[in-house]
Design an enzyme around this catalytic site. Structure first.
Site, PDB file in Angstrom:
ATOM      1  N   CYS A 194      78.199  63.027  52.653  1.00 10.13           N
ATOM      2  CA  CYS A 194      77.190  61.968  52.485  1.00 10.13           C
ATOM      3  C   CYS A 194      75.893  62.331  53.203  1.00 10.13           C
ATOM      4  O   CYS A 194      74.798  62.052  52.707  1.00 10.13           O
ATOM      5  CB  CYS A 194      77.701  60.640  53.033  1.00 10.13           C
ATOM      6  SG  CYS A 194      79.208  60.072  52.251  1.00 10.13           S
TER       7      CYS A 194
HETATM    8  C1  BEZ Z   1      82.024  62.969  53.290  1.00 13.04           C
HETATM    9  O1  BEZ Z   1      81.035  62.332  53.003  1.00 13.04           O
HETATM   10  O2  BEZ Z   1      81.952  64.076  53.778  1.00 13.04           O
HETATM   11  C2  BEZ Z   1      83.391  62.441  53.035  1.00 13.04           C
HETATM   12  C3  BEZ Z   1      83.596  61.076  53.064  1.00 13.04           C
HETATM   13  C4  BEZ Z   1      84.876  60.607  52.855  1.00 13.04           C
HETATM   14  C5  BEZ Z   1      85.916  61.480  52.601  1.00 13.04           C
HETATM   15  C6  BEZ Z   1      85.678  62.846  52.535  1.00 13.04           C
HETATM   16  C7  BEZ Z   1      84.399  63.326  52.754  1.00 13.04           C
END
Ligand code: BEZ
Length: 209
Positions: A45
């Site tokens: 994210c």
């Molecule tokens: C991420 O944004 O890196 C992420 C969020 C939830 C689960 C796996 C990755």
């Protein structure tokens, strides 16, 4: 029932990093991208939100507002924005909904319980100036989205609206396009006086207007 293409994007009120938002009022007559991400302070994210901030002017050029969402409070969004600026070189320059009560996530079907009970999936809704949903994408938490592809699809949708053309496989801005089958040859003559190439009666190729 799940939202479908052509539906009016549901209205809502929710807090955001840009203050309290009444969605339909915020949209006005602009196009918009509403996208969810699973959680604040997560790695994928972080890269997505930074990249989107870098590309925001490309959305502006197309008359498209951008708004994010996660089920975290504004205070977290604000703290995380500093990390995004530090690691990605750009802090979010668009509002992020603080959907801690999951009101918007539920309304838009952004929580897929068999993927996660607590986090939103990576949903994208492209909404047009009449507030209709024109495109939906759903990505899993572990896969970052391609926001350049999103711009490409917006270009395609806007070309269709303005010029009655569709875009072929792997089309990129500037490539030839296809006259929509619903346009008769007589009407096409008025729109495309330079002519077109007919490969089949239903497959008419024209330079991008
Ligand atoms: C991420 O944004 O890196 C992420 C969020 C939830 C689960 C796996 C990755």
């Amino acid at each position: 029932m799940a939202l479908q293409l052509g539906d009016v994007a549901p209205d809502f009120e929710q807090d955001s990093t840009g203050g309290h938002i009444r969605f339909h009022q915020w949209l006005g007559t602009s196009w918009a991208v509403l996208f969810s991400h699973p959680k604040d302070f997560t790695p994928v994210c972080t890269t997505e939100l930074g990249y989107l901030a870098r590309k925001k002017s490309e959305f502006d050029k197309r008359g498209v507002k951008v708004i994010g969402l996660s089920v975290d409070p504004v205070t977290d969004h604000e703290k995380w924005a500093q990390d995004i600026a530090e690691t990605q070189g750009h802090a979010p320059n668009y509002p992020i909904l603080a959907d801690a009560d999951r009101k918007v996530a539920s309304l838009y079907g952004m929580i897929h319980p068999n993927a996660s009970d607590t986090m939103t999936v990576r949903s994208v809704f492209v909404i047009d100036g009449a507030k209709k949903i024109r495109l939906m994408l759903t990505y899993p938490a572990s896969t970052g989205r391609n926001f350049d592809e999103l711009l490409r699809t917006i270009d395609s949708l806007q070309l269709t609206d303005q010029h009655k053309v569709a875009t072929p496989v792997n089309w990129q801005r500037g490539d030839d396009v296809i006259i929509v089958p619903s346009l008769s040859d007589a009407d096409a003559k008025a729109r495309f006086p330079g002519g077109w190439k007919t490969l089949k009666p239903y497959l008419r190729i024209v330079p991008q207007p």
